[in-house]
Design an enzyme around this catalytic site. Structure first.
Site, PDB file in Angstrom:
ATOM      1  N   GLY A  19       0.827  -1.215   0.000  1.00 22.49           N
ATOM      2  CA  GLY A  19       0.000   0.000   0.000  1.00 22.49           C
ATOM      3  C   GLY A  19       0.848   1.246   0.000  1.00 22.49           C
ATOM      4  N   ARG A  22       0.260   5.722  -1.752  1.00 23.62           N
ATOM      5  CA  ARG A  22      -0.285   6.980  -1.215  1.00 23.62           C
ATOM      6  C   ARG A  22      -0.453   6.854   0.296  1.00 23.62           C
ATOM      7  NH1 ARG A  22      -4.901   4.489  -3.878  1.00 23.62           N
ATOM      8  NH2 ARG A  22      -6.479   4.061  -2.285  1.00 23.62           N
ATOM      9  N   VAL A  71      -2.703  -7.674  -2.603  1.00 21.10           N
ATOM     10  CA  VAL A  71      -2.276  -8.454  -1.434  1.00 21.10           C
ATOM     11  C   VAL A  71      -3.385  -9.321  -0.831  1.00 21.10           C
ATOM     12  CG1 VAL A  71      -0.302  -7.031  -0.776  1.00 21.10           C
ATOM     13  CG2 VAL A  71      -2.563  -6.450   0.098  1.00 21.10           C
ATOM     14  N   ASN A  97       1.002  -2.689   5.399  1.00 20.56           N
ATOM     15  CA  ASN A  97       0.294  -1.420   5.586  1.00 20.56           C
ATOM     16  C   ASN A  97      -1.100  -1.406   4.969  1.00 20.56           C
ATOM     17  OD1 ASN A  97       0.040   1.625   5.867  1.00 20.56           O
ATOM     18  ND2 ASN A  97       0.102   1.408   3.637  1.00 20.56           N
ATOM     19  N   SER A 153      -4.603  -0.056  13.876  1.00 20.78           N
ATOM     20  CA  SER A 153      -5.419   1.157  13.986  1.00 20.78           C
ATOM     21  C   SER A 153      -5.786   1.326  15.455  1.00 20.78           C
ATOM     22  CB  SER A 153      -6.684   0.958  13.153  1.00 20.78           C
ATOM     23  OG  SER A 153      -7.684   1.883  13.517  1.00 20.78           O
ATOM     24  N   TYR A 166     -14.126  -3.990   9.787  1.00 16.50           N
ATOM     25  CA  TYR A 166     -12.813  -3.318   9.846  1.00 16.50           C
ATOM     26  C   TYR A 166     -12.200  -3.491  11.235  1.00 16.50           C
ATOM     27  CZ  TYR A 166      -9.437   0.607   9.725  1.00 16.50           C
ATOM     28  OH  TYR A 166      -8.309   1.397   9.793  1.00 16.50           O
ATOM     29  N   LYS A 170      -8.827  -5.429  12.325  1.00 18.33           N
ATOM     30  CA  LYS A 170      -7.725  -4.712  12.982  1.00 18.33           C
ATOM     31  C   LYS A 170      -7.416  -5.311  14.356  1.00 18.33           C
ATOM     32  CE  LYS A 170      -6.566  -1.597   9.914  1.00 18.33           C
ATOM     33  NZ  LYS A 170      -5.272  -1.707   9.213  1.00 18.33           N
TER      34      LYS A 170
HETATM   35  N1  LIG Z   1      -5.827   7.122   7.524  1.00 18.58           N
HETATM   36  C1  LIG Z   1      -6.137   6.883   8.783  1.00 18.58           C
HETATM   37  O1  LIG Z   1      -6.687   7.733   9.505  1.00 18.58           O
HETATM   38  C2  LIG Z   1      -5.830   5.552   9.386  1.00 18.58           C
HETATM   39  C3  LIG Z   1      -6.093   5.370  10.753  1.00 18.58           C
HETATM   40  C4  LIG Z   1      -5.812   4.150  11.344  1.00 18.58           C
HETATM   41  C5  LIG Z   1      -5.269   3.133  10.595  1.00 18.58           C
HETATM   42  N2  LIG Z   1      -5.027   3.324   9.259  1.00 18.58           N
HETATM   43  C6  LIG Z   1      -4.461   2.197   8.512  1.00 18.58           C
HETATM   44  O2  LIG Z   1      -3.300   2.615   7.836  1.00 18.58           O
HETATM   45  C7  LIG Z   1      -3.146   1.853   6.638  1.00 18.58           C
HETATM   46  C8  LIG Z   1      -2.967   2.799   5.460  1.00 18.58           C
HETATM   47  O3  LIG Z   1      -4.105   3.639   5.403  1.00 18.58           O
HETATM   48  P1  LIG Z   1      -4.182   4.915   4.445  1.00 18.58           P
HETATM   49  O4  LIG Z   1      -5.104   5.843   5.105  1.00 18.58           O
HETATM   50  O5  LIG Z   1      -2.830   5.349   4.044  1.00 18.58           O
HETATM   51  O6  LIG Z   1      -4.938   4.259   3.181  1.00 18.58           O
HETATM   52  P2  LIG Z   1      -5.111   4.802   1.684  1.00 18.58           P
HETATM   53  O7  LIG Z   1      -4.716   6.221   1.557  1.00 18.58           O
HETATM   54  O8  LIG Z   1      -6.474   4.372   1.265  1.00 18.58           O
HETATM   55  O9  LIG Z   1      -4.018   3.939   0.849  1.00 18.58           O
HETATM   56  C9  LIG Z   1      -4.200   2.555   0.701  1.00 18.58           C
HETATM   57  C10 LIG Z   1      -3.025   1.966  -0.047  1.00 18.58           C
HETATM   58  O10 LIG Z   1      -3.217   0.552  -0.156  1.00 18.58           O
HETATM   59  C11 LIG Z   1      -3.229   0.145  -1.540  1.00 18.58           C
HETATM   60  N3  LIG Z   1      -4.168  -0.972  -1.654  1.00 18.58           N
HETATM   61  C12 LIG Z   1      -5.491  -0.971  -1.399  1.00 18.58           C
HETATM   62  N4  LIG Z   1      -6.009  -2.201  -1.597  1.00 18.58           N
HETATM   63  C13 LIG Z   1      -4.968  -2.988  -1.981  1.00 18.58           C
HETATM   64  C14 LIG Z   1      -4.856  -4.368  -2.330  1.00 18.58           C
HETATM   65  N5  LIG Z   1      -5.923  -5.193  -2.331  1.00 18.58           N
HETATM   66  N6  LIG Z   1      -3.633  -4.840  -2.676  1.00 18.58           N
HETATM   67  C15 LIG Z   1      -2.544  -4.030  -2.690  1.00 18.58           C
HETATM   68  N7  LIG Z   1      -2.594  -2.730  -2.367  1.00 18.58           N
HETATM   69  C16 LIG Z   1      -3.790  -2.217  -2.019  1.00 18.58           C
HETATM   70  C17 LIG Z   1      -3.643   1.432  -2.289  1.00 18.58           C
HETATM   71  O11 LIG Z   1      -3.198   1.456  -3.650  1.00 18.58           O
HETATM   72  P3  LIG Z   1      -4.083   0.802  -4.841  1.00 18.58           P
HETATM   73  O12 LIG Z   1      -5.476   1.327  -4.661  1.00 18.58           O
HETATM   74  O13 LIG Z   1      -3.420   1.230  -6.102  1.00 18.58           O
HETATM   75  O14 LIG Z   1      -3.988  -0.668  -4.635  1.00 18.58           O
HETATM   76  C18 LIG Z   1      -2.888   2.479  -1.480  1.00 18.58           C
HETATM   77  O15 LIG Z   1      -1.514   2.495  -1.826  1.00 18.58           O
HETATM   78  C19 LIG Z   1      -4.393   0.962   6.560  1.00 18.58           C
HETATM   79  O16 LIG Z   1      -4.095  -0.294   7.075  1.00 18.58           O
HETATM   80  C20 LIG Z   1      -5.392   1.677   7.444  1.00 18.58           C
HETATM   81  O17 LIG Z   1      -6.364   0.815   7.966  1.00 18.58           O
HETATM   82  C21 LIG Z   1      -5.285   4.500   8.642  1.00 18.58           C
END
Ligand SMILES: NC(=O)c1ccc[n+]([C@@H]2O[C@H](COP(=O)([O-])OP(=O)(O)OC[C@H]3O[C@@H](n4cnc5c(N)ncnc54)[C@H](OP(=O)(O)O)[C@@H]3O)[C@@H](O)[C@H]2O)c1
Length: 259
Positions: A19, A22, A71, A97, A153, A166, A170
């Site tokens: 991931g 971005r 993944v 991630n 998370s 979700y 997690k």
């Molecule tokens: N943002 C928050 O506030 C927050 C809070 C707590 C935890 N988290 C956790 O942090 C992590 C990253 O979150 P984020 O906010 O950075 O998410 P995001 O901006 O939605 O980015 C998700 C990333 O994962 C890739 N991805 C999605 N589905 C995929 C798949 N099936 N296979 C391979 N790659 C995949 C996406 O690229 P493609 O779409 O091109 O595959 C992208 O690079 C996650 O585990 C999320 O649960 C985030």
């Protein structure tokens, strides 16, 4: 830089980040390159985002490999790990991630298909990727610098209405992290989890609306959301030899939300 600072670097480590195109994954990739990683493997489904991150990292001067992979798919994960092994000869650090939630409904309205897909994205992905990487370690045992960092998370520790799949995924990552910590410890390898609360990324577009944002900030003692870089720096610490005696740990990056 003194010797202790060196322990926080990733000079002799090849780091694979899922991931990475971005959001938090992108920040972790930049941090790994800045920490001197010997190689950085960027993976996500769509190559365009990966190439943009590669271009961003290029001035730092660390070798980068991009691999498009889903993944949640066993064959795709195995091919991704083979690609990284062909490129760098080994993987020292895996950052699990990928994760997210594509719907928000009460449990009673949750469809079985949506439940399964969410668990595949948040939990099975980490299982498949960890398994594929650990199998490469099994063939060449004994390197103490190896480790896995999984992005959980604040929902790894608290219930959240309308996010049962979700939050369940997690929470389960905590079990995976701790079990791997025990399984890997005899070889010297480690497994830890980083648990962010709220970060401005594509995943939280809905929560960025002023009403939710203000309400959420009122619950955070530090009075703001995290920057993705603040999560990435904790991942870097856990991935580095500075954390050589840290395994099975779950580190909240939440501005005191759970305090
Ligand atoms: N943002 C928050 O506030 C927050 C809070 C707590 C935890 N988290 C956790 O942090 C992590 C990253 O979150 P984020 O906010 O950075 O998410 P995001 O901006 O939605 O980015 C998700 C990333 O994962 C890739 N991805 C999605 N589905 C995929 C798949 N099936 N296979 C391979 N790659 C995949 C996406 O690229 P493609 O779409 O091109 O595959 C992208 O690079 C996650 O585990 C999320 O649960 C985030």
């Amino acid at each position: 830089m003194n010797a202790a600072d060196g322990a926080f670097r990733l000079d002799r480590k090849v780091v694979l980040i899922t991931g990475a195109s971005r959001g938090i994954g992108r920040a972790i990739a930049v941090e790994a390159a800045e920490a001197g990683a010997e190689g950085v493997v960027l993976t996500a489904r769509r190559p365009a985002g990966l190439e943009a991150v590669r271009a961003e990292i290029a001035p730092i001067g660390r070798p980068v490999e991009c691999v498009a992979a889903d993944v949640t798919d066993e064959e795709s994960v195995d091919a991704m790990v083979r690609h990284a092994m062909d490129a760098f000869g080994r993987i020292d650090v895996l950052v699990n991630n990928v994760g997210g939630a594509s719907f928000k409904v009460p449990l009673a309205d949750t469809r079985a298909g949506g439940w399964r897909k969410t668990l595949e994205l948040n939990l099975t992905s980490a299982f498949l990727t960890s398994r594929a990487v650990i199998r490469t370690w099994r063939d060449t045992p004994g390197d103490a610098g190896r480790n896995i960092v999984t992005v959980g998370s604040s929902g790894s520790f608290h219930g959240r209405p309308e996010l049962s799949a979700y939050v369940s995924g997690k929470h389960a990552l905590v079990g995976l992290t701790k079990t791997l910590a025990r399984e890997l410890a005899p070889s010297g390898a480690r497994s830890n989890l980083v648990a962010p609360h709220l970060v401005e990324t594509d995943l939280t577009t809905a929560q960025q609306q002023p009403e939710f944002r203000d309400e959420s900030i009122a619950q955070i003692p530090m009075g703001r959301w995290a920057e993705a870089e603040e999560v990435a720096r904790v991942v870097r610490f856990l991935a580095s030899d500075a954390a050589s005696y840290v395994t099975g740990a779950c580190v909240l990056v939440d501005g005191g939300h759970a305090a």
